[in-house]
Design a protein around this motif. Sequence first.
Motif, mmCIF file in Angstrom:
data_model
loop_
_atom_site.group_PDB
_atom_site.id
_atom_site.type_symbol
_atom_site.label_atom_id
_atom_site.label_comp_id
_atom_site.label_asym_id
_atom_site.label_seq_id
_atom_site.Cartn_x
_atom_site.Cartn_y
_atom_site.Cartn_z
ATOM 1 N N GLU A 1 0.824 -1.217 0.000
ATOM 2 C CA GLU A 1 0.000 0.000 0.000
ATOM 3 C C GLU A 1 0.852 1.259 0.000
ATOM 4 O O GLU A 1 0.577 2.211 -0.707
ATOM 5 N N THR A 2 1.892 1.256 0.821
ATOM 6 C CA THR A 2 2.711 2.463 0.977
ATOM 7 C C THR A 2 4.049 2.377 0.259
ATOM 8 O O THR A 2 4.711 3.397 0.046
ATOM 9 N N GLY A 3 4.501 1.147 -0.071
ATOM 10 C CA GLY A 3 5.807 0.979 -0.672
ATOM 11 C C GLY A 3 6.933 0.891 0.336
ATOM 12 O O GLY A 3 8.100 0.731 -0.019
ATOM 13 N N PRO B 1 8.807 -4.298 -4.071
ATOM 14 C CA PRO B 1 7.724 -4.089 -5.044
ATOM 15 C C PRO B 1 7.491 -2.625 -5.389
ATOM 16 O O PRO B 1 7.656 -1.727 -4.561
ATOM 17 N N VAL B 2 7.102 -2.410 -6.657
ATOM 18 C CA VAL B 2 6.651 -1.097 -7.101
ATOM 19 C C VAL B 2 5.223 -0.881 -6.587
ATOM 20 O O VAL B 2 4.390 -1.787 -6.632
ATOM 21 N N VAL B 3 4.943 0.311 -6.103
ATOM 22 C CA VAL B 3 3.601 0.684 -5.666
ATOM 23 C C VAL B 3 3.155 1.905 -6.462
ATOM 24 O O VAL B 3 3.918 2.882 -6.586
ATOM 25 N N VAL B 4 1.948 1.848 -7.018
ATOM 26 C CA VAL B 4 1.422 2.936 -7.857
ATOM 27 C C VAL B 4 0.330 3.685 -7.095
ATOM 28 O O VAL B 4 -0.551 3.063 -6.479
ATOM 29 N N ASP C 1 6.327 -3.383 -13.528
ATOM 30 C CA ASP C 1 5.646 -4.582 -13.034
ATOM 31 C C ASP C 1 4.152 -4.405 -13.286
ATOM 32 O O ASP C 1 3.468 -3.699 -12.551
ATOM 33 N N GLN C 2 3.654 -5.032 -14.332
ATOM 34 C CA GLN C 2 2.266 -4.824 -14.738
ATOM 35 C C GLN C 2 1.255 -5.383 -13.741
ATOM 36 O O GLN C 2 0.052 -5.171 -13.904
ATOM 37 N N ARG C 3 1.722 -6.056 -12.727
ATOM 38 C CA ARG C 3 0.812 -6.498 -11.660
ATOM 39 C C ARG C 3 0.415 -5.340 -10.752
ATOM 40 O O ARG C 3 -0.560 -5.444 -10.007
ATOM 41 N N ARG C 4 1.191 -4.290 -10.787
ATOM 42 C CA ARG C 4 0.967 -3.165 -9.880
ATOM 43 C C ARG C 4 0.248 -2.036 -10.609
ATOM 44 O O ARG C 4 0.727 -1.547 -11.644
ATOM 45 N N SER C 5 -0.858 -1.615 -10.065
ATOM 46 C CA SER C 5 -1.659 -0.560 -10.713
ATOM 47 C C SER C 5 -2.459 0.195 -9.669
ATOM 48 O O SER C 5 -2.536 -0.200 -8.496
#
Length: 576
Positions: free
Chosen positions: A329-331, A361-364, A452-456
Amino acid sequence: MKGLRIWPMVIAAALAGLLALPASAQSTFRFGDVNGDGRINIRDAMKALRIMVQLDEPISIDQFRAADVSPRVGADGSPGDGTVGVSDVIALLSYVVGLIPASDFFPPPVSIVVDPTQATVNAGLTRQFYAMVPGSYDTRVTWSVDGGSGNGTITPAGLYTAPKSGTIPRIVTIRAASVADPSKVAAATVTIAPPATIAIDPTAITVEAASITQFTASVANDLGAGVHWQVVSGGGVITSSGLYQAPLQPGAAVVQASSVADPTQVAQAQVTIVQPALQLSDFGDANQDGKRDSADVTIVRRLAAGIIPAPPVGSKQFRAIDVWPPNLETGQIGDGQITNEDAQWILRRILNLITDNDFVPVVVKVDPPTTTINAGANQAHVLSTGEGRFTAITINDRRDPNDPNKLQGVDWFVNGIKGGNSTVGTIQDGVYLPPDVPPSDPITITAVSKADQRRSATAKVNVNKAIVLHILPRAVQVGPGAQVPFTAQMEHATPAAMAEGVTWILQGPKNSDPSTWGTLTPTGPLTAMYVAPASVTKTINVDIKVVAKADGKQSQSGNARVILNKKHDQGGGGSY
């Protein structure tokens, strides 16, 4: 069915063509009395029919509005709709033959309505007021402020300016009186509030490149208008909630918060940007030898067991080891302590059971989470007002392989369609342009991480109907030197579209000299002042149009007409 029963009468009268008596310039035209003989009968219906089919031209604006009887209360409160058509002929015939009573034919008594009736304005700032005059062709009003200029001023177009001095807060009254019937008056109360002030926190900070910082602003007396955030210099991006992401390169930046209520009130923060202490490859490298291996896992386990002393909390080594859990959630990486879970997470990465995108992980984040915009809004409107403009923050993002000075960022989708289309609207670089017709399905904007296309992250868009415009007064007959304030009314418009206002267009007869048309000067977002030329040699019609700046579509413009009459008294005019 009632309309069908009277059509044989209409057709017969039209074929005869003899029932409409000529009217003279001295005739007195009143509602429904189209031939000006003091009565409403079949001759008036036939005269309206001849005007409708252009066999006759109205000899004055008074005759035109006498024929424009339907609807009895138009969209702006005045009778008619600005045209003479079938509905007007049917209404006249229906009244004449007794199919509708007088109460359903004649307009209601003249009244006046002011909007808003209550408002709060910061000292020295402005607020636009509007007035409607239901039941009257003459929609003009005279504005005044009780107590004189010490309580503020108001223009002929209704733009009120609050005083800068005197007792604050205090309440003043403004009034609008009908020009057609000065006994009809409506009032509004204005609370004058102290000037808005703003402060920002923090005022100075040092951050790592590409890191995230939350700024906050406190605003006093902003009347709920809120704060506008922007990066003045140095780069980076900031959301409408003050979440700032620094650029990749070290340097300095200035973040600014301004009061929406009073944009002159600003506060700034100085940001120093330094190289990040950790790169992606540093996470899990407990002995800082440039690689992750079993030695790092052993060190972390010994630290977790207290066999060897832990590095200081917040140090580079501590942050490299504290890798569990990653917060999606926050990265944020880690929980501020070193445990066996950290060792196990590092081991899983060493064994390639997880990827770097799992490890860090990347967080958007997308801002704003929801917005409303009018169908057909153009790019200039989105860029100038921010309405329909989205910002994506990518926490823990990777560098762009084609440009190491940039982050990879996101791809934008509208309802699952990359870049959108003409049906759901299009989006590019976060700028959403809605379709000309509101979509039948709800609109969802999605920003998908390129790394990382899982992250949006998603946002919602409410697409209002396209803006519809009207001008008051709809028509006016004036003489040389006359001044007439015009007001544009916007239906379905968002607050941002209202604030942006309209573009006014003045158009005279084809091939005529523009100097004979008069001048039209904007006086506010939705108001303008027309001034007739000092000399009028012949009667001409001058058209006024307004186009919403939000969409720029002249096909949806509002229209009004000025009849310049050399015989009309200077400065006067009947309006419609």
